[in-house]
Write an enzyme that holds these catalytic residues in place. Structure first.
Site, PDB file in Angstrom:
ATOM      1  CG  ASN A 261      34.487  20.636 -23.407  1.00 15.06           C
ATOM      2  OD1 ASN A 261      35.212  19.762 -22.937  1.00 15.06           O
ATOM      3  ND2 ASN A 261      34.769  21.916 -23.284  1.00 15.06           N
TER       4      ASN A 261
ATOM      5  CG  ASP B 275      44.749  40.211 -18.087  1.00 19.37           C
ATOM      6  OD1 ASP B 275      44.038  41.233 -18.145  1.00 19.37           O
ATOM      7  OD2 ASP B 275      44.278  39.067 -18.047  1.00 19.37           O
TER       8      ASP B 275
ATOM      9  NE  ARG C 185      34.081  31.370 -15.077  1.00 15.82           N
ATOM     10  CZ  ARG C 185      35.212  31.273 -15.773  1.00 15.82           C
ATOM     11  NH1 ARG C 185      35.358  31.946 -16.901  1.00 15.82           N
ATOM     12  NH2 ARG C 185      36.198  30.493 -15.348  1.00 15.82           N
TER      13      ARG C 185
ATOM     14  CD  GLU D 109      36.930  26.452 -13.706  1.00 15.74           C
ATOM     15  OE1 GLU D 109      36.577  26.809 -12.576  1.00 15.74           O
ATOM     16  OE2 GLU D 109      36.451  26.917 -14.746  1.00 15.74           O
TER      17      GLU D 109
ATOM     18  CG  PHE E 187      41.409  18.782 -23.910  1.00 16.59           C
ATOM     19  CD1 PHE E 187      40.116  18.647 -24.387  1.00 16.59           C
ATOM     20  CD2 PHE E 187      42.439  18.902 -24.833  1.00 16.59           C
ATOM     21  CE1 PHE E 187      39.852  18.614 -25.754  1.00 16.59           C
ATOM     22  CE2 PHE E 187      42.191  18.863 -26.194  1.00 16.59           C
ATOM     23  CZ  PHE E 187      40.890  18.724 -26.656  1.00 16.59           C
TER      24      PHE E 187
ATOM     25  CB  THR F 279      36.853  26.977 -26.137  1.00 18.35           C
ATOM     26  OG1 THR F 279      37.596  26.187 -25.201  1.00 18.35           O
ATOM     27  CG2 THR F 279      35.851  26.090 -26.859  1.00 18.35           C
TER      28      THR F 279
ATOM     29  CE  LYS G 291      33.201  29.316 -22.798  1.00 17.63           C
ATOM     30  NZ  LYS G 291      33.935  28.780 -23.969  1.00 17.63           N
TER      31      LYS G 291
ATOM     32  CB  CYS H 224      34.227  24.273 -20.228  1.00 13.17           C
ATOM     33  SG  CYS H 224      35.845  25.037 -19.960  1.00 13.17           S
TER      34      CYS H 224
ATOM     35  CB  ALA I  78      22.569  11.051 -11.117  1.00 15.39           C
TER      36      ALA I  78
END
Length: 444
Positions: A209, A31, A329, A156, A153, A122, A264, A261, A253
């Site tokens: 997704n 990284d 997010r 989280e 796939f 993705t 986006k 994911c 619901a």
């Protein structure tokens, strides 16, 4: 022992690296963020994911997991390199590929031997071909390589279990031999492997997704109808779920979908369709319903607090976009919190792990040590993330500590009758307590 390099230390990169190391491979995670790498070298995780810290630490001690900012070090003797960088939404919903481009260019410049380059990020359909062109163009001297699409796939909160026990592994490439080599790498997981062309593999990710997001928006639209007509969406979903053609999954619901994911990817797929002259009506509706569902919760709070939240103290339980993660997010909870704050409410909140992240994103939010501290003297309590601990609160203690006993259950965690009997004014999502539902259930 195979040597792997993983580019990117986000959810996908860390989970991919740790799990492959746990399967006996040597993994170097790269990284460019020096702070992240330093944190990882100290044995700390920059994210919260159940079981990840222990797995990474175990494999680091065993010498199978390493961290560096150097591509040269990461690619040294590596057979496979995984691109696991972010692809955030651009201005028009398109996937921003700047990090993929940067990774591809740096791999090309640093590689000293043939590589199989596996894209787990993705990415829009056609990115695999584009990545190959970048690498070929940026290489100092021609060198063999192959690009394979292997979309992730991972959910989280259960990412390690998802990696180790996948429903399937999808591989796409123009190089059958490279796809077979990656298939061998995944063989220990003992799951079906789908090998196809690279563009189809990229589309499988987006289609999967988008379909799951559609199920969520569908049941949320049904929940709105249920409220008006006096039906209970939780029972509707249960009755639907017994049909083998439908199944029970993603029919809860609530506030709608969030995270890194679904929002986006639906936007990106819609943008791809529009860019190529199509009108993605269903995808647009999925996003519109999702946005409306979040607004419903703040509207309910305003209705139950005599038409305004201005100057009212409101307790919020849950800030992460879902349970078992600190990821905020696209969190539906934060959308509700911002709306309440903008309308003049004083918002007190508690989340088991996401408060530090939320404090950096939302100004004016009062953070509390636990759910009971948040509820103290509140005029309404909003439950917005389905953490397991929220299901087992002492609701009598909550009731007695509140200024007014208003509870809005944004995740349908509680039994409405039980809470009403305890003295709460209860509202859930799609549980038949609005409009015609008020009369049908005898609500006041």
């Amino acid at each position: 022992m195979r040597k792997l390099c993983v580019i990117g230390s986000g959810y996908v990169g860390l989970v991919t690296g740790a799990c492959f190391a746990d399967l006996g491979n040597s993994v170097t995670l790269v990284d460019i963020d020096e702070g992240k790498i330093e944190t990882l070298q100290q044995g700390k995780m920059p994210i919260y994911e159940p079981g990840l810290s222990e797995m990474a630490q175990r494999n680091t001690v065993a010498g199978r997991m390493h961290f560096t900012t150097s591509y040269l070090e990461g690619l040294d003797q590596a057979e496979f390199v995984f691109i696991c960088v972010g692809t955030p939404s651009g201005v028009d919903g398109e996937a921003d590929l700047q990090y993929v481009r940067s990774a591809a260019e740096t791999i090309a410049e640093a590689m000293t031997h043939p590589l199989v380059i596996i894209n787990k990020s993705t990415v829009p359909v056609g990115t695999g071909d584009w990545t190959a062109e970048i690498i070929q163009r940026k290489q100092p001297k021609p060198m063999d390589f192959a690009v394979v699409s292997c979309p992730e796939f991972l959910r989280e909160g259960s990412a390690i279990a998802d990696f180790m026990n996948p429903d399937r592994t999808v591989l796409g490439s123009t190089n059958p031999e490279a796809a077979d080599r990656v298939a061998e790498l995944y063989a220990p997981l003992d799951a079906p492997i789908v090998i196809t062309d690279i563009r189809t593999a990229e589309m499988i990710k987006y289609a999967s997704n988008a379909f799951l997001a559609t199920r969520i928006s569908f049941i949320n639209e049904i929940s709105i109808i249920c409220e008006r007509l006096g039906a209970d969406v939780t029972e509707v979903a249960r009755g639907m779920g017994f049909d083998y053609r439908i199944g029970p999954h993603f029919l809860q619901a609530g506030l709608g979908f969030g995270g890194s994911c679904f929002p986006k990817d639906v936007k990106a797929l819609a943008n791809m369709a529009q860019t190529h002259g199509m009108h993605p009506q269903l995808l647009n509706a999925v996003m519109e319903i999702n946005a409306f569902q979040r607004r419903q919760i703040a509207m309910k709070a305003r209705e139950m607090l005599d038409g305004t939240v201005n100057g009212k103290t409101i307790a919020v339980l849950g800030l992460a976009f879902k349970e078992n993660t600190d990821d905020i997010r696209e969190s539906p909870s934060l959308t509700v919190v911002r709306s309440l704050l903008n309308q003049g409410a004083l918002v007190k909140a508690y989340d088991p792990v996401a408060m530090e992240n939320a404090s950096r994103e939302v100004r004016g939010l009062t953070l509390c040590s636990d759910a009971y501290a948040a509820a103290q003297d509140a005029e309404a309590l909003l439950v917005l993330t389905p953490w397991n601990e929220f299901k087992h609160l002492d609701m009598s203690r909550i009731r007695d500590s509140m200024k007014r006993q208003i509870l809005i259950d944004g995740r349908n965690l509680y039994d409405p009758d039980e809470l009403r009997q305890m003295g709460f004014a209860y509202r859930g999502v799609g549980r038949g307590y609005d409009g015609a539902g008020l009369m049908a259930n005898g609500d006041q």
